[in-house]
Write an enzyme that holds these catalytic residues in place. Structure first.
Site, PDB file in Angstrom:
ATOM      1  N   LYS A 134      21.959  -0.851   6.845  1.00 32.64           N
ATOM      2  CA  LYS A 134      23.169  -1.583   6.502  1.00 32.64           C
ATOM      3  C   LYS A 134      23.901  -0.951   5.309  1.00 32.64           C
ATOM      4  O   LYS A 134      25.111  -1.087   5.176  1.00 32.64           O
ATOM      5  CB  LYS A 134      22.834  -3.048   6.152  1.00 32.64           C
ATOM      6  CG  LYS A 134      22.045  -3.808   7.209  1.00 32.64           C
ATOM      7  CD  LYS A 134      22.871  -4.074   8.454  1.00 32.64           C
ATOM      8  CE  LYS A 134      22.276  -5.135   9.359  1.00 32.64           C
ATOM      9  NZ  LYS A 134      20.976  -4.802   9.965  1.00 32.64           N
TER      10      LYS A 134
HETATM   11  C1  PLP Z   1      20.486  -4.991  11.200  1.00 30.29           C
HETATM   12  C2  PLP Z   1      19.298  -4.200  11.581  1.00 30.29           C
HETATM   13  C3  PLP Z   1      19.073  -3.800  12.911  1.00 30.29           C
HETATM   14  C4  PLP Z   1      19.985  -4.218  14.035  1.00 30.29           C
HETATM   15  O1  PLP Z   1      21.252  -3.588  13.961  1.00 30.29           O
HETATM   16  P1  PLP Z   1      22.490  -4.229  14.761  1.00 30.29           P
HETATM   17  O2  PLP Z   1      23.665  -3.427  14.341  1.00 30.29           O
HETATM   18  O3  PLP Z   1      22.576  -5.660  14.321  1.00 30.29           O
HETATM   19  O4  PLP Z   1      22.184  -4.117  16.210  1.00 30.29           O
HETATM   20  C5  PLP Z   1      17.974  -3.009  13.177  1.00 30.29           C
HETATM   21  N1  PLP Z   1      17.107  -2.657  12.199  1.00 30.29           N
HETATM   22  C6  PLP Z   1      17.284  -3.021  10.915  1.00 30.29           C
HETATM   23  C7  PLP Z   1      16.296  -2.612   9.899  1.00 30.29           C
HETATM   24  C8  PLP Z   1      18.387  -3.798  10.559  1.00 30.29           C
HETATM   25  O5  PLP Z   1      18.561  -4.155   9.284  1.00 30.29           O
END
Ligand code: PLP
Length: 504
Positions: free
Chosen positions: A119
């Site tokens: 993120k």
């Molecule tokens: C948010 C997240 C995901 C999923 O990603 P999306 O864009 O919501 O599909 C996968 N792994 C981690 C560690 C995340 O923080």
């Protein structure tokens, strides 16, 4: 370039879409057309030359090349400044997103930012994009970010917005749905403008309640009278999606640079998926011209998307399972709406009717014609057991430790390769540092060592197993004071928001 809502004929500029987050009609903003690396009518040679040129660029240079195509109401200087402020020494490596080859797969490490999850890749730039957008649109009200988080978004968003002038951020997370480390990361968040609320409910409850607040015209008016406008840092914001396209192109560039592929050769990409934001960015990269053969959408036991790709039936009416990949414990994948819009021929009426079915009946079924447009995607899922076995197996063979989200993609991509015999180089999006989920990871690799240990003792064990330096994000929370203690029921969330904002 304009951005259209998936649910009406509303059209806005990029900076307005970034400020609004969600469209007022409840839809998501999508670019009116996906820009191409080279004009469509040019031959393959032009594309290859472009891909070669990309392979010679730094992450920041490449980010500019990609993002300028989407954010065309930003000046060159504005965009370059945003990029320079985002992808700097907050990342613990100059390359920002390293690609490492282990046991035959290429892991794209997206966790080198300040909160050690992918993120950070978008949320370190979003606050900058947002403040520039506010200036551009003469927005003088305070921007308040409301964010529902399954664990990683909230922390990364707060880290990005911490003490950014003219902004305030409130994060909601499911009280019993995140790891201990994630909880501590949030509770210790610094910054006078950051607020954290634990919710008695799951992520979908929190996300639905946040969306409702965005659509609440009364509340918007009331807040506006207090000089406040709401916006979103969730992956529905186009200002998150666009920066995420960059690292898929960067992964490709690194494969070219190291001679694994020639410019123009195809790759596959597997993404551990929850809200469908990360994999959608990979799809946009493909639509722009990146030679991608298959996009493998990896789910955990909450396998709504796997079932959807298999049957065309999106059905959230099922048990919500808490797994050891909590950031993927999601039954309503918000960003899928952007794909639905596309495959239903960019028809906002039709798209809205599917989304109404989803909120009203909990499901919708797409037409055969729409299903045919999903050929780029392969769905897969892995159970807890397969995930853990895969993590342990990779560690045994290579000494490399991955987290439980990457573990899902790892298990799913290896099964895909076994079943399909598809030998194209596979890039696996590695979405979190194993340190963030130390208890589960040690449980997978060395189960005898887990019982009776605190999270920090498990982190020490992980250190001795992996030999990877403990990230700053972990070192920091060992001693940081707890600052946030609010707990709220889901239906109290709007009042909690009012209380936090009006008391300031
Ligand atoms: C948010 C997240 C995901 C999923 O990603 P999306 O864009 O919501 O599909 C996968 N792994 C981690 C560690 C995340 O923080």
């Amino acid at each position: 370039m304009n951005y259209k809502s998936t649910r009406s004929n509303l059209e806005v500029k990029a900076s307005q879409a970034i400020l609004m987050g969600l469209a007022p009609d409840g839809g998501l903003f999508v670019p009116e057309m996906i820009p191409k690396f080279v004009p469509e009518n040019e031959d393959k040679t032009a594309l290859k030359e472009k891909l070669y040129a990309f392979s010679q660029m730094t992450y920041q240079e490449l980010a500019y090349e990609i993002m300028k195509l989407y954010l065309d109401d930003f000046t060159e200087e504005e965009l370059k400044t945003c990029i320079a402020n985002a992808y700097d020494s907050k990342f613990d490596t100059d390359v920002i997103a390293p690609l490492v080859q282990k046991d035959g797969l290429f892991y794209l490490e997206l966790f080198h930012g300040s909160t050690i999850a992918f993120k950070d890749m978008a949320l370190s730039i979003l606050p900058h994009l947002m403040t520039v957008s506010a200036k551009k649109n003469h927005e003088t009200r305070k921007i308040v970010i409301l964010t529902a988080t399954s664990g990683d978004t909230g922390k990364a968003a707060m880290a990005g917005f911490q003490d950014v002038e003219g902004t305030e951020i409130i994060v909601f997370y499911p009280k019993d749905g995140v790891s201990e480390i994630q909880k501590l990361q949030m509770a210790t968040q610094r910054g006078e403008n950051t607020h954290v609320v634990a919710i008695r409910g799951n992520f979908d409850d929190a996300q639905t309640a946040v969306k409702k607040m965005f659509n609440d015209k009364e509340m918007a008016k009331e807040l506006s009278e207090h000089g406040i406008c709401l916006s979103s840092a969730n992956s529905i914001n186009i200002g998150r999606l666009v920066p995420q396209i960059v690292y898929y192109v960067y992964a490709y560039s690194q494969l070219v640079k190291t001679g694994v592929i020639m410019p123009g050769d195809e790759i596959n990409i597997t993404v551990p998926t929850g809200n469908f934001g990360n994999i959608l960015a990979a799809f946009y990269a493909k639509l722009m011209g990146l030679p991608v053969h298959r996009l493998v959408c990896a789910s955990n036991e909450n396998k709504v998307l796997y079932d959807f790709f298999r049957t065309g039936d999106y059905d959230r009416k099922r048990e919500f399972i808490l797994t050891s990949s909590p950031s993927m414990d999601i039954l309503i994948s918000s960003n899928l709406e952007r794909l639905i819009y596309r495959i239903c021929g960019n028809d906002p009426e039709l798209c809205r009717s599917f989304m109404n079915d989803l909120s009203g009946n909990g499901s919708y079924v797409i037409t055969d014609e729409m299903r045919e447009r999903l050929a780029d995607f392969v769905g897969g899922f892995a159970s807890e057991e397969e995930n853990f076995e895969g993590i342990a197996d990779l560690y045994r063979k290579s000494g490399y430790v991955i987290d439980t989200h990457t573990g899902i993609a790892n298990a799913v991509s290896r099964r895909y390769i076994r079943d399909s015999k598809d030998a194209i180089p596979m890039v696996v999006a590695s979405t979190a540092s194993p340190y963030k989920f130390a208890a589960s990871v040690v449980g997978a690799i060395s189960p005898d060592q887990v019982s009776g240990k605190t999270d920090f003792e498990l982190i020490d064990i992980l250190h001795s197993l992996s030999n990877v330096e403990e990230p700053n994000a972990i070192r920091d929370i060992r001693t940081a004071p707890i600052r946030h203690k609010i707990v709220s029921d889901v239906d109290e969330m709007p009042d909690t928001v009012r209380r936090i904002l009006m008391e300031k």
